[in-house]
Design a protein around this motif. Structure first.
Motif, PDB file in Angstrom:
ATOM      1  N   ARG A   1      65.346  29.960   0.380  1.00 32.22           N
ATOM      2  CA  ARG A   1      66.424  30.102  -0.611  1.00 32.22           C
ATOM      3  C   ARG A   1      67.803  29.814  -0.055  1.00 32.22           C
ATOM      4  O   ARG A   1      68.805  30.305  -0.573  1.00 32.22           O
ATOM      5  CB  ARG A   1      66.408  31.495  -1.246  1.00 32.22           C
ATOM      6  N   ILE A   2      67.860  29.068   1.027  1.00 31.85           N
ATOM      7  CA  ILE A   2      69.137  28.603   1.553  1.00 31.85           C
ATOM      8  C   ILE A   2      68.997  27.105   1.797  1.00 31.85           C
ATOM      9  O   ILE A   2      67.896  26.609   2.007  1.00 31.85           O
ATOM     10  CB  ILE A   2      69.543  29.322   2.856  1.00 31.85           C
ATOM     11  N   THR A   3      70.100  26.393   1.734  1.00 33.35           N
ATOM     12  CA  THR A   3      70.025  24.962   2.013  1.00 33.35           C
ATOM     13  C   THR A   3      69.988  24.764   3.524  1.00 33.35           C
ATOM     14  O   THR A   3      70.834  25.277   4.252  1.00 33.35           O
ATOM     15  CB  THR A   3      71.227  24.221   1.410  1.00 33.35           C
ATOM     16  N   THR A   4      68.963  24.048   3.968  1.00 34.54           N
ATOM     17  CA  THR A   4      68.773  23.825   5.395  1.00 34.54           C
ATOM     18  C   THR A   4      68.436  22.365   5.643  1.00 34.54           C
ATOM     19  O   THR A   4      67.933  21.671   4.760  1.00 34.54           O
ATOM     20  CB  THR A   4      67.625  24.686   5.947  1.00 34.54           C
ATOM     21  N   ASP A   5      68.731  21.934   6.850  1.00 28.65           N
ATOM     22  CA  ASP A   5      68.244  20.633   7.273  1.00 28.65           C
ATOM     23  C   ASP A   5      67.172  20.866   8.343  1.00 28.65           C
ATOM     24  O   ASP A   5      66.791  22.003   8.622  1.00 28.65           O
ATOM     25  CB  ASP A   5      69.375  19.726   7.760  1.00 28.65           C
ATOM     26  N   ARG A   6      66.693  19.817   8.923  1.00 27.25           N
ATOM     27  CA  ARG A   6      65.600  19.893   9.891  1.00 27.25           C
ATOM     28  C   ARG A   6      65.950  20.785  11.084  1.00 27.25           C
ATOM     29  O   ARG A   6      65.145  21.610  11.516  1.00 27.25           O
ATOM     30  CB  ARG A   6      65.276  18.484  10.363  1.00 27.25           C
ATOM     31  N   GLY A   7      67.138  20.641  11.608  1.00 28.60           N
ATOM     32  CA  GLY A   7      67.557  21.429  12.758  1.00 28.60           C
ATOM     33  C   GLY A   7      67.652  22.916  12.448  1.00 28.60           C
ATOM     34  O   GLY A   7      67.286  23.751  13.282  1.00 28.60           O
ATOM     35  N   ASP A   8      68.143  23.247  11.264  1.00 31.30           N
ATOM     36  CA  ASP A   8      68.223  24.648  10.854  1.00 31.30           C
ATOM     37  C   ASP A   8      66.838  25.269  10.777  1.00 31.30           C
ATOM     38  O   ASP A   8      66.623  26.396  11.224  1.00 31.30           O
ATOM     39  CB  ASP A   8      68.910  24.783   9.494  1.00 31.30           C
ATOM     40  N   ARG A   9      65.889  24.542  10.191  1.00 32.21           N
ATOM     41  CA  ARG A   9      64.528  25.061  10.072  1.00 32.21           C
ATOM     42  C   ARG A   9      63.854  25.211  11.427  1.00 32.21           C
ATOM     43  O   ARG A   9      63.111  26.167  11.649  1.00 32.21           O
ATOM     44  CB  ARG A   9      63.703  24.177   9.150  1.00 32.21           C
TER      45      ARG A   9
ATOM     46  N   PRO B   1      68.650  13.824   9.149  1.00 27.49           N
ATOM     47  CA  PRO B   1      67.977  14.860   8.352  1.00 27.49           C
ATOM     48  C   PRO B   1      68.545  14.962   6.942  1.00 27.49           C
ATOM     49  O   PRO B   1      69.705  14.653   6.696  1.00 27.49           O
ATOM     50  CB  PRO B   1      68.247  16.143   9.146  1.00 27.49           C
ATOM     51  N   ARG B   2      67.687  15.396   6.029  1.00 28.37           N
ATOM     52  CA  ARG B   2      68.093  15.621   4.640  1.00 28.37           C
ATOM     53  C   ARG B   2      68.255  17.121   4.415  1.00 28.37           C
ATOM     54  O   ARG B   2      67.473  17.911   4.925  1.00 28.37           O
ATOM     55  CB  ARG B   2      67.030  15.101   3.672  1.00 28.37           C
ATOM     56  N   ILE B   3      69.228  17.474   3.630  1.00 29.38           N
ATOM     57  CA  ILE B   3      69.432  18.881   3.289  1.00 29.38           C
ATOM     58  C   ILE B   3      68.594  19.192   2.058  1.00 29.38           C
ATOM     59  O   ILE B   3      68.621  18.454   1.073  1.00 29.38           O
ATOM     60  CB  ILE B   3      70.922  19.169   3.037  1.00 29.38           C
ATOM     61  N   ARG B   4      67.832  20.291   2.137  1.00 31.88           N
ATOM     62  CA  ARG B   4      67.016  20.697   0.999  1.00 31.88           C
ATOM     63  C   ARG B   4      66.907  22.211   0.958  1.00 31.88           C
ATOM     64  O   ARG B   4      67.256  22.895   1.903  1.00 31.88           O
ATOM     65  CB  ARG B   4      65.628  20.064   1.058  1.00 31.88           C
ATOM     66  N   LYS B   5      66.411  22.717  -0.166  1.00 34.80           N
ATOM     67  CA  LYS B   5      66.238  24.151  -0.352  1.00 34.80           C
ATOM     68  C   LYS B   5      64.756  24.434  -0.536  1.00 34.80           C
ATOM     69  O   LYS B   5      64.131  23.904  -1.443  1.00 34.80           O
ATOM     70  CB  LYS B   5      67.016  24.627  -1.574  1.00 34.80           C
TER      71      LYS B   5
END
Length: 91
Positions: A42-50, A34-38
């Motif tokens: 308004r927080i930096t997340t990757d696929r798993g976080d989302r 996964p790539r980290i993006r914002k």
């Protein structure tokens, strides 16, 4: 062993979906990290976080829908899926 929980079909479907989601995300992350993006969160997340945020947000939305709206459960489910899709795509 599992007598402590009321295993109805909807409960089983939710747990099976969550289990398959974890397995699928693990396999997907192995082949494509996964790539980290914002996004709009308004927080930096990757696929798993989302995925986690979408899953928890959908659950909270469904609890509020059941508490505030009489009936129309399928409409609430459709809106929860749409909410999750927006979080997954642009979150």
């Amino acid at each position: 062993m599992l007598k402590w929980m009321v295993w109805t079909l909807p409960v089983a479907i939710v747990f099976i979906f969550a289990f398959l989601l974890i397995i699928g995300m693990t396999i997907w992350g192995h082949y494509r990290p996964p790539r980290i993006r914002k996004g709009f969160l308004r927080i930096t997340t990757d696929r798993g976080d989302r995925v986690y945020i979408a899953y928890i947000s959908s659950a909270f939305f469904m609890i509020m829908w059941i508490a505030l709206v009489e009936g129309m459960l399928y409409v609430g489910c459709a809106l929860a899926v749409a909410l999750a899709a927006v979080i997954l795509k642009w979150g």
